[in-house]
Scaffold this active site. Structure first.
Site, short mmCIF file in Angstrom:
data_model
loop_
_atom_site.label_atom_id
_atom_site.label_comp_id
_atom_site.label_asym_id
_atom_site.label_seq_id
_atom_site.Cartn_x
_atom_site.Cartn_y
_atom_site.Cartn_z
N ARG A 158 6.70 5.11 10.17
CA ARG A 158 6.21 3.90 10.85
C ARG A 158 6.16 2.74 9.85
NH1 ARG A 158 2.77 7.99 12.63
NH2 ARG A 158 2.76 8.38 14.89
N ILE A 159 5.62 3.03 8.68
CA ILE A 159 5.49 1.98 7.67
C ILE A 159 6.85 1.59 7.13
CG2 ILE A 159 4.51 1.42 5.42
CD1 ILE A 159 2.27 3.51 6.12
N ASP A 178 16.49 8.94 4.41
CA ASP A 178 15.63 9.74 5.28
C ASP A 178 16.50 10.82 5.90
OD1 ASP A 178 14.17 10.77 7.57
OD2 ASP A 178 12.81 9.07 7.33
N ALA A 238 2.57 5.10 -0.43
CA ALA A 238 2.55 6.30 0.41
C ALA A 238 1.49 7.27 -0.13
CB ALA A 238 3.94 6.93 0.45
N ARG A 239 1.91 8.23 -0.93
CA ARG A 239 0.99 9.18 -1.56
C ARG A 239 1.45 9.41 -3.00
NH1 ARG A 239 -1.72 8.02 2.05
NH2 ARG A 239 -2.85 9.34 3.56
N GLU A 267 -5.68 10.83 -8.27
CA GLU A 267 -6.21 9.55 -7.81
C GLU A 267 -7.74 9.60 -7.84
OE1 GLU A 267 -4.16 7.59 -4.42
OE2 GLU A 267 -6.18 7.60 -3.54
N HIS A 286 -5.89 2.28 -3.70
CA HIS A 286 -5.56 2.86 -2.39
C HIS A 286 -6.11 1.95 -1.27
CE1 HIS A 286 -4.63 6.93 -0.29
NE2 HIS A 286 -4.36 5.92 0.51
N GLY A 289 -3.82 0.29 3.20
CA GLY A 289 -4.16 0.54 4.59
C GLY A 289 -5.24 -0.40 5.08
N ALA A 290 -5.60 -0.25 6.35
CA ALA A 290 -6.54 -1.17 7.00
C ALA A 290 -7.86 -1.27 6.25
CB ALA A 290 -6.79 -0.71 8.44
#
Length: 328
Positions: A158-159, A178, A238-239, A267, A286, A289-290
């Site tokens: 999605r991102i 991908d 991402a991660r 992390e 991190h 994100g929202a």
């Protein structure tokens, strides 16, 4: 979910819609599943509207909630708390990951633009010297700027898809890796599908958006990082586990490449880790994100899904059991 965060996710206009969409039986806000009050709420619950920090929804919980028919997650991944037993029992699942993708993609675009301008090392140099930059300063930064940029996107998540869309504003040439996407689909997204080695070896910027799975751990390892050209900018929102930190550190310490890292592995990094001090590395906690007023998007999407459920309509943002192995 903490009370303050609850108010952010469901601000007054969204909370009004929530109350109109569902029959809320007190106590309809619970932060654990073990108390007698929670047991009473679960016994009659048809839908669980969950958020960050949700306790495990497993066989024990499902036994205590015999009428549960849907889980609507007002956050990103459900993999951290939702057991496969829920799917096996026929519970429908939805997630607000689509809404959370918006700020991550925006953050990524900002990181690419600022990183391509070498804003982070030059800002540190300016802060230290407090004099105008020189041509020699620019020479040491390899290439500078966004014109003619080739951006390699790892993962049409999605991102990743939103990042590809946003990159149109800088007329970037976008490469995509991908294994689940066809060349035709990549073309429709506005990218050229390629293999991972070609992407990392020919991109000016490598932006990571793949899910964290056993197959993607250290996707960027010593070999693939070594294929990057001098001056390459790595952006990871991402991660951290997708990148071999030890291998990455070697190339960052040498100054061969730059990085913007919103996530690391581990992390956070240990206090004495060299990446904290490098001028060519920009680390954030991190936060892509929202955050703050952005989390209201998550609540609004969750309420939309709840409204659809109440009307007997399928979710717009379902999370299927078959997809869990290849999504975040």
């Amino acid at each position: 979910m903490a009370p303050g965060l609850l108010d952010d996710v469901f601000p007054p206009p969204v909370r009004v819609r929530l109350e109109e969409s569902a029959d809320l039986q007190p106590p309809y806000v619970i932060s654990e599943f073990g108390s007698p009050e929670a047991a009473d709420a679960l016994a009659g619950a048809e839908v669980l509207l969950t958020g960050w920090g949700c306790p495990p929804i497993d066989s024990t919980l499902l036994h205590r909630a015999p009428g549960l028919r849907a889980v609507i997650h007002a956050a990103g991944t459900v993999k951290t708390f939702l057991a496969t037993e829920a799917y096996e029992r026929g519970v429908a699942v939805s997630s607000a990951a689509e809404a959370n993708a918006v700020p991550v993609a925006e953050f990524t675009l900002a990181a690419i633009i600022m990183g391509a301008k070498r804003a982070f090392p030059l800002s540190q140099l300016f802060r230290t010297r407090r004099t105008h930059r020189t041509e020699a300063d620019l020479d040491r930064q390899h290439w500078i700027g966004t014109h003619g940029l080739t951006v390699g996107v790892i993962g049409a998540s999605r991102i990743g898809r939103r990042v590809i869309e946003l990159l149109r504003v800088i007329d970037a040439d976008v490469l995509l890796y991908d294994p689940y996407v066809s060349a035709a689909e990549a073309d429709l997204l506005g990218a050229r599908l390629t293999d991972l080695d070609t992407l990392v070896a020919t991109s000016d910027v490598v932006s990571v958006h793949a899910p964290d799975t056993p197959a993607t751990r250290h996707l960027l390892d010593a070999r693939t990082i070594g294929l990057m050209r001098p001056g390459t900018l790595l952006v990871n929102t991402a991660r951290g586990r997708l990148v071999d930190t030890e291998a990455l550190t070697e190339h960052l310490v040498s100054g061969r490449i730059d990085a913007v890292l919103d996530v690391t592995d581990p992390e956070p990094l240990p206090h004495g880790h060299p990446l904290w001090e490098l001028p060519n590395v920009f680390i954030t906690p991190h936060m892509a994100g929202a955050q703050g007023n952005e989390v209201g998007r998550l609540g609004a999407l969750a309420v939309d899904e709840l409204t659809r459920y109440a009307r007997g309509l399928p979710f717009n943002h379902p999370v299927h059991l078959a997809d869990l192995d290849r999504i975040a």
